[in-house]
Design a protein around this motif. Sequence first.
Motif, short mmCIF file in Angstrom:
data_model
loop_
_atom_site.label_atom_id
_atom_site.label_comp_id
_atom_site.label_asym_id
_atom_site.label_seq_id
_atom_site.Cartn_x
_atom_site.Cartn_y
_atom_site.Cartn_z
N GLY A 1 -23.76 5.75 26.52
CA GLY A 1 -25.03 6.47 26.51
C GLY A 1 -26.15 5.53 26.09
O GLY A 1 -26.14 5.01 24.96
N SER B 1 -24.16 13.87 19.25
CA SER B 1 -25.00 15.06 19.21
C SER B 1 -24.42 16.04 18.20
O SER B 1 -23.20 16.05 17.98
CB SER B 1 -25.06 15.74 20.58
OG SER B 1 -25.82 14.99 21.50
N VAL C 1 -25.24 7.04 30.54
CA VAL C 1 -25.31 8.37 29.93
C VAL C 1 -23.98 8.71 29.26
O VAL C 1 -22.92 8.19 29.62
CB VAL C 1 -25.61 9.48 30.96
CG1 VAL C 1 -26.94 9.24 31.66
CG2 VAL C 1 -24.49 9.60 31.99
N THR D 1 -30.57 11.28 29.63
CA THR D 1 -31.30 10.16 29.05
C THR D 1 -32.49 9.87 29.97
O THR D 1 -32.65 10.49 31.02
CB THR D 1 -30.43 8.89 28.94
OG1 THR D 1 -30.20 8.36 30.26
CG2 THR D 1 -29.11 9.18 28.26
N GLN E 1 -31.59 15.72 24.69
CA GLN E 1 -31.80 14.27 24.71
C GLN E 1 -32.09 13.78 23.28
O GLN E 1 -32.75 14.48 22.50
CB GLN E 1 -32.96 13.95 25.63
CG GLN E 1 -33.18 12.47 25.87
CD GLN E 1 -34.16 12.21 27.01
OE1 GLN E 1 -34.19 12.97 27.99
NE2 GLN E 1 -34.95 11.17 26.90
N ILE E 2 -31.60 12.58 22.95
CA ILE E 2 -31.77 12.02 21.62
C ILE E 2 -32.94 11.02 21.64
O ILE E 2 -32.98 10.15 22.53
CB ILE E 2 -30.48 11.36 21.13
CG1 ILE E 2 -29.41 12.43 20.91
CG2 ILE E 2 -30.71 10.55 19.85
CD1 ILE E 2 -28.09 11.92 20.45
N GLU F 1 -29.24 5.75 25.23
CA GLU F 1 -30.42 6.29 24.54
C GLU F 1 -31.16 5.24 23.72
O GLU F 1 -32.38 5.34 23.53
CB GLU F 1 -30.00 7.44 23.61
CG GLU F 1 -29.65 8.73 24.31
CD GLU F 1 -28.19 8.82 24.72
OE1 GLU F 1 -27.78 9.88 25.21
OE2 GLU F 1 -27.46 7.82 24.55
N GLN G 1 -35.26 7.83 21.21
CA GLN G 1 -34.87 6.42 21.21
C GLN G 1 -34.83 5.79 19.82
O GLN G 1 -33.87 5.08 19.51
CB GLN G 1 -35.79 5.62 22.14
CG GLN G 1 -35.27 4.23 22.48
CD GLN G 1 -35.89 3.14 21.63
OE1 GLN G 1 -36.89 3.37 20.93
NE2 GLN G 1 -35.32 1.94 21.67
N ALA H 1 -31.61 6.89 18.15
CA ALA H 1 -30.46 6.30 18.84
C ALA H 1 -30.33 4.81 18.52
O ALA H 1 -29.22 4.30 18.33
CB ALA H 1 -30.58 6.52 20.34
#
Length: 349
Positions: free
Chosen positions: A132, A57, A157, A162, A80-81, A134, A83, A86
């Motif tokens: 994580g 992040s 996570v 997520t 949140q990132i 993601e 998908q 990620a």
Amino acid sequence: MTSPPIFDGHNDLILRLLRGTATPEGVTAGLEDGHIDLPRAQAGGFGGGFFAIYVPSPVDKDAKAEEMSHPSYDLPLPAQIPQPEALRITLEGADALEALEAAGALTICRSVAELEAAIHAPKMAAIMHIEGAEAIDPEFEILHQMHARSLRSLGPVWSRPTIFGNGVPFRFPSTGDIGDGLSEHGKRLVAECNALKIMIDLSHLNEKGMDDVAAISDAPLVATHSNAYAVTPHSRNLTDRQLSQIAQSDGMVGINFASAFLRPDGQMDSDFSLDVMMRHLDHLVKILGEDRVGFGSDFDGALVPKDIGSVAGLPALRQAMVDHGIGDEMMEKLCYRNWLRVLRKTWGA
């Protein structure tokens, strides 16, 4: 003291490759900075570990360090990132791990037999881990693709939300009893990981999420890089109740070297004695037993004690254990045998 070899629950070397501050060839030949390269691993008796693929992040590191120098702090959870983003970075991370293998720095291991052989070899032993989830889609197509590509460990996570669950913030003092448990997607993810024999990593997961994993999973509960809340009351550390859950599952905790999670004052300051780490070790062994504790350094992802500094400094950790009265048999368990034991239970023969 360079033996027994230390196998490690968590490092962030791959992130250095993704950021361009290290190359596979540099890791093999030796780096001027950071925590891990092959020559220093050989010098310090670093047998290898879980190599994390992590999607970062945006963080102001100076501001974070300043905040974590206060007597108490509460860093907000990052967003949140998406998908697709990620997934792109996760695939680049897998490429980077494979490039490290091609350069001769490490051997990617997919079974306990491969791991046992590689831990004692000149190259580092590596388990592909995703920190994580993601990148994982709700249909788990990516999970299966990554498993075919050697993924053997996954944390649902990092310290952000997520679609699967919620992470804990960097908050001191605080427990990890923050937010809701796993989503329905998260509960399905646990079951799918069990089916694929992918180890589930509880580090960074909040307390209710861990309760959900404990209720669903048929595998040992494992926190690859977490410490004892009773010694350092940080949200990233585990309470005695959580440690008892892990013990009942015949699981494992890897002691995190990050200064803020070791020091009782929660400070991001590396100037302290390794006696502090021995306090965490004693507390974890008291609840988990000597078969369920190891190390999970967070090398290349955290500020570690000055007396260790990098993988080349691991002899200081072994000496601290000897000075603490730990004998040869327990030393081997803590350094690597406990990781082999829990992975054998999780992955199978």
